[in-house]
Each structure stands twice: as C-alpha cells, then as structure tokens.
Scaffold this motif. Structure first.
Motif, short mmCIF file in Angstrom:
data_model
loop_
_atom_site.label_atom_id
_atom_site.label_comp_id
_atom_site.label_asym_id
_atom_site.label_seq_id
_atom_site.Cartn_x
_atom_site.Cartn_y
_atom_site.Cartn_z
N SER A 186 -70.80 -40.60 8.85
CA SER A 186 -70.45 -39.28 8.64
C SER A 186 -71.48 -38.35 9.06
O SER A 186 -72.62 -38.74 8.57
N ASN A 187 -71.21 -37.26 9.77
CA ASN A 187 -72.26 -36.42 10.08
C ASN A 187 -73.11 -35.48 8.80
O ASN A 187 -74.14 -35.39 8.79
N LYS A 188 -71.74 -35.58 7.63
CA LYS A 188 -72.42 -34.98 6.46
C LYS A 188 -73.25 -35.82 5.88
O LYS A 188 -74.59 -35.60 5.41
N GLU A 189 -73.13 -37.27 5.94
CA GLU A 189 -74.08 -38.28 5.30
C GLU A 189 -75.21 -38.20 5.99
O GLU A 189 -76.51 -38.08 5.40
N ALA A 191 -76.61 -35.59 7.54
CA ALA A 191 -77.36 -34.27 7.06
C ALA A 191 -78.01 -34.41 5.76
O ALA A 191 -79.02 -33.79 5.59
N ASP A 192 -77.14 -35.12 4.89
CA ASP A 192 -77.89 -35.16 3.57
C ASP A 192 -79.02 -36.04 3.46
O ASP A 192 -79.99 -35.57 2.87
N TYR A 337 -67.71 -31.01 12.82
CA TYR A 337 -68.97 -30.72 12.26
C TYR A 337 -69.98 -30.30 13.48
O TYR A 337 -69.80 -30.78 14.56
N PRO A 338 -70.78 -29.39 13.14
CA PRO A 338 -71.07 -28.66 11.76
C PRO A 338 -70.21 -27.59 11.05
O PRO A 338 -70.74 -27.21 9.96
N ARG A 341 -66.49 -31.59 8.34
CA ARG A 341 -67.03 -32.87 8.16
C ARG A 341 -66.69 -33.99 9.11
O ARG A 341 -67.07 -35.04 9.30
N LYS A 518 -75.50 -24.34 8.65
CA LYS A 518 -74.82 -23.84 7.27
C LYS A 518 -75.83 -22.56 7.13
O LYS A 518 -75.67 -21.75 6.28
#
Length: 608
Positions: A186-189, A191-192, A337-338, A341, A518
């Motif tokens: 995932s893109n959130k993963e 980015a994290d 994303y962005p 999610r 963000k």
C-alpha cells in the motif's frame, strides 16, 4: 449544465476567439484533400518508404491506405513505458489487417521523475516537456502521414506529446496508454517507511525493500500522481478509447485495445469519410471537461502548468482563475493516494472512468457535446471494454460505486469542492492541493524559515533546528531560475514535524507535483524569486499566513517596508553538470508558472 461550467466555458471561448480562429485557420489550411505524401517529389517519397516491407510500400503507393505515424516515448527506464517496446509491431500488424501502414516516425525522450527526485537531473524535467514537443514536431514534419498514434504516459511526456501534436492538429490523433502495474504494498505503508527512515527509525535496507515492493513491475506507478492524472484527463478529453486508461499491461484486453486504437485512427482520416483531426477535438469544451475531472479526482498540481500550456498550443487562453472558479462547484468524488489509501487499480475496480464520467455528465458538470476519437459525444465514455470470445466489445459501466471509500456518487461527495485552490496575496499567486491535506492542517500562520535548496532543509531537520511551528520558504526554484524541479526530498521531514504536533507549511516557487501530500504547500508561486518576486524579499522570522480555506497567501510585513528590502540573490554555480548547462537558453525563455512555465509562450503569442 451547471451555470458555472457554462459561464467559464463561454468566457474562455470569448477570450480565446482571436487565437483559436487563427489556430483553426492554420490546421484547416494544412489539411489536404488526400494523403500529404501524394504531393511529395518522387525522390522524397522514395526516401520515405525505402525502409518499408514490400507490401507496405505498395499500399503507400496506392494512396488509398492510411499511413499512421507512431511517435513513442518508449524506454525501459520508466516502468510505465517499458510495455511500449512491443507496441509498434502490434500496431503495424493491426494496421496491415485493414490495408493500412504504420511507420515509427520518431522517438521522444522520457525521463523518470522517480529516479531523478532530489538529484540534479530533476532540473531538466520541466524543460524535457518542451524538448518532447519539439521532438514530436520533428517526427511529424515529414508530411508522410494521415494520422498519428502517440505512445506516452508519464509526467511531462503526455503534455509534451500533446503540445507537439497540436501543432499538427490537422492530423487525426489518438493517445495509446500502457496501463498501471498491478498493486504492490500500500502507498500508506510506503509513506510510513519513508517517514520512519527520515527519523532514523528504519534502516536503508528496510527503505529499499519497501520501495521495491511498491515499484515492482512494468506499468505506471499506482498512486494518483501526474502520470495517472495524464491518463484520466486524456480519456475525459476523448483522446483515449473509452475505458482504456487503467487496464494493466501484458494482458489480452490491453493488447486488444492497442490493436483497436491502431485501426480506429484510420477511421478518422479524410479517406474514411469521418475526418476528425486532433485540433477539432481539443477545444474549449474539452479543456473545461479536463479541468472538471482534475478537480473531481484531486489530480496532480502539475496540470496547473500543463493544461494552460496545452491550451496555448491549441490557440486557447486558459487561466488559473478559470480553474479556480471551476473548483468551487466541482465536488471531490475520488480518494486515491495521496488523497486516500487506495491506488489506481482500486479506483478502476470500484467503478473507474465509466462511473466517474457518468456521474459528472448526469450532474451537468461535463460537456457531453464534444468530439472524441470514439465519435461525437462523451456519453460513449460511460462504457467499459471487455473481451467476448476474443473480440473487443463495450458494455455500460457500473451505475453504483463498488467502494465508496474510493469513489463516490455526486450525491455523496468527499468534499463539495474540487481538489485545487488558487492562493493569492502579497506574496504572489500560487496553487495548493487541498484534497490531500486534512482540514485542520490547511491553515498555518507561523514564522518563516528561508531555504534555497532541499538539502539545507534536510540538514536543519537533522540538526534539530525545526522543532517548532514554521513556514518553510523554498525559493529560487522557479522555471527561470533552475528549471522548476519537483521538491519531494523534504516531504518526509515536514511530514514528521506535522505528526509531532507542529504547525508547518511550505511556500515555494517550485513544484511538488501529483504526489503532493499531507503538508499544506503553496506552490508555483509567481512572480518567482528569480524575477524579483516577493519571495525574494522574505526573511527568517517574518510571519507568513498560508490559508487553504480562503486561498490566502501573505507575509505580515508592512508593504512599504517589504518593497524597500533588497532582493535576495539567486544561488550561483548550480547550473553546471548533468547536462543542465545545455538548457540555459530554455530557462531564460520560460514563461511564469501561471502561463504554463513554457518556452513556447512568446512564439505562440505571435499567432494572435
């Protein structure tokens, strides 16, 4: 139709009338009664067909076959463009099946912004759009062709192909997409992990593993950045086949769409009796449709540069104010994303382009009465392609979203307005991608911290100097200064500070692009610092207000005092190496960001 859509369209038509009429005169004058190659001298024609297979030579001599120019941005440095390696032969074979011919007219450069992020090569990125436009013009300059197929997907490449092809707007033209790679992590993963690495909490090995699981195969990167925004806008403008944008590469459906596109463009030639050149498709209504779709999906901020430049190439005077006025009435219908999610494959599965276009059409937000490569009328684009026993067919798309966390109907939008905001005040004019920024973070008023490059901000972060509320002013990043590179290197650091509870924002005359995240960022600020814009007078400690709710961008310094301050001097010695010295002439010719940051503006203005 929504009254605001009509209002913006009508004033765009009125404002553009002199240049649009001149453009249409040019392309209609260039269109001949038959194949252009029929007017070539024998020696010229012989040169043009010398490399063709015998049957292709014979077909071209008969003059009743279409000769289709293939202009490709293939290279295998870009995952999105790697599948194009196989497209020319697929296209040529499909054309032979209908008695026509395809010639590879020319290749255009295609750099990967993902590879050059934070590197000197990124300073060539925006200029590469102009190079691509010129290379497209060179490819089409042979007067051998009846139609064009443009093979391009990513950031500056589709706009460059469009700008070049529009100068040959008398030719029927289609854009042939390659499709997104299958979903990885995932893109959130991703980015994290980037943020944890910026804080020193993840190793470089962990970071590399994460990145390679995200960008893992041929196809377009799956987040909703400039590349996928390009594809979405090309489809809404009627320059792709319906539903073609987000079909994965190396699949039977993808191959069928490529072959169909090759044959479809021959049906748009003069000889077919259904003549539809590119310049008659890209008009004021099509451009308004593209901006509506940009807002409805929270698309890339790069298109505040690209769409005015594309419009200018078609004799149309599109402004940021037009875009801002549309944003006020176009609701946000997708979260990819962005902005959310999900990735673009999830968007496609939830209903994709067919659902999005139907909602916008039914809500009176898109012009339906437009020309497209599939015929007249945008309603055709509410259908999706499928294979039935190996044959390509279209069926009506879904009438309901399959996942409203990704794609919503007009009755239940994520936001009542679009994803872009025009920012203005005593610091100049800029834009902000508000769709990716939480409402509670969209307003920041804090002391300025001035930087002239991304590494300086990174060093300040690592030294613990930024543990407070502040507005980062990153200046001398505009098109005439250093080519306007994207500025993602500092995004993880600013993200960390925001997560720690600090109020942070960015103000710059540079770009953040489709991956703008963000952090509230007022970007593309013009006049740029290099030209003596107000950013060149800002000092550390000045209080700056960045208000994404109202579109306010100002420094709280008395106007007389601000005007009396000496201008900061641009850094020197950073324009050599990595080929940057070759582009000095182009940087000096660039227009301001609000006029497309284009080296061609002055020459196209001469057409008025």
């Amino acid at each position: 139709m929504h009254p605001r859509i009509l209002e913006v369209t009508e004033r765009l038509i009125a404002r553009s009338r002199p240049t649009r009429e001149r453009y249409l005169q040019l392309i209609r004058g260039a269109a001949s009664d038959g194949p252009m190659r029929a007017k070539l001298q024998c020696a010229n024609f012989a040169h043009g067909v010398a490399g063709c297979a015998p049957q292709d030579k014979q077909n071209l001599r008969l003059m009743d076959s279409a000769n289709v120019a293939i202009v490709s941005a293939y290279n295998d440095m870009l995952s999105a463009h790697q599948p194009y390696e196989h497209f020319p032969e697929q296209i040529k074979q499909a054309l032979r099946e209908v008695g026509s011919v395809g010639q590879f007219a020319g290749g255009v450069p295609a750099m990967c912004d993902g590879v050059t992020q934070g590197e000197p090569g990124m300073e060539l990125a925006l200029a590469s759009r102009e190079v691509i436009a010129m290379a497209t013009a060179v490819a089409l300059s042979h007067n051998m062709f009846d139609a064009t197929l443009c093979l391009g997907i990513c950031d500056k490449i589709v706009p460059g192909l469009m700008m070049g092809a529009l100068r040959f707007g008398h030719l029927p033209t289609m854009f042939v997409p390659g499709g997104p790679m299958p979903s990885g992590i995932s893109n959130k993963e991703k980015a994290d992990v980037r943020q944890r690495y910026a804080e020193g909490k993840a190793s470089r090995e962990e970071l590399l593993e994460s990145e390679m699981k995200s960008y893992h195969s041929p196809g377009t990167c799956t987040f909703y950045g400039t590349a996928n925004t390009n594809q979405l806008l090309m489809e809404v403008m009627g320059l792709h086949l319906p539903g073609a944008s987000f079909v994965n590469p190396y699949t039977p459906l993808r191959d069928a769409l490529t072959a169909y596109a090759a044959q479809q463009v021959t049906r748009m030639t003069k000889a077919s009796g259904n003549f539809m050149p590119l310049g008659e498709i890209v008009d004021e209504k099509a451009l308004v449709n593209s901006i509506v779709a940009l807002h409805a999906t929270g698309g890339s901020t790069n298109h505040t540069l690209h769409m005015p430049a594309i419009a200018q190439a078609a004799g149309i005077q599109l402004t940021w104010q037009d875009m801002a006025d549309l944003s006020e009435v176009v609701p946000t219908l997708s979260h990819v994303y962005p902005n959310g999610r999900a990735d673009i494959n999830h968007f496609q599965a939830a209903g994709g382009m067919a659902f999005l276009i139907r909602e916008l059409l039914d809500g009176g937000l898109l012009h339906e009465d437009v020309n497209t490569v599939a015929g007249h009328g945008l309603r055709r684009y509410t259908q999706e392609p499928f294979l039935e026993e190996g044959k390509l067919v279209w069926r009506d798309g879904p009438t309901a979203s399959l996942d409203e966390s990704i794609l919503r109907p007009l009755a239940r939008p994520f936001s009542p307005e679009g994803g872009l905001r025009v920012m203005q005040g005593n610091l100049g004019l800029g834009v902000m991608k508000v769709s990716a920024v939480a409402p509670e973070h969209q307003v920041v008023e804090a002391p300025a911290r001035v930087f002239h490059d991304q590494q300086a901000l990174a060093d300040a972060f690592k030294a613990g100097e930024l543990e407070r509320d502040f507005v980062a002013v990153m200046r001398f990043q505009g098109p005439r200064s250093n080519g306007m590179p994207e500025l993602h290197k500092m995004t993880p650091f600013l993200g960390v500070l925001q997560d720690r509870g600090f109020k942070v924002a960015l103000v710059t005359d540079g770009r953040m692009s489709g991956a703008s995240g963000k952090i509230p960022a007022a970007i593309h600020v013009c006049p740029e610092a290099f030209d003596g814009g107000p950013l060149a007078r800002v000092r550390d400690g000045d209080i700056i207000r960045v208000d994404g709710h109202t579109g306010t961008l100002l420094v709280r310094v008395d106007e007389t005092e601000l005007a009396a301050r000496p201008l900061a001097q641009a850094p020197t010695g950073n324009d050599l190496g990595c080929g940057r010295e070759l582009f000095g002439f182009m940087r000096h010719a660039m227009s301001s960001a609000q006029h497309g940051a284009s080296a061609f503006t002055a020459s196209l203005e001469a057409l008025k």
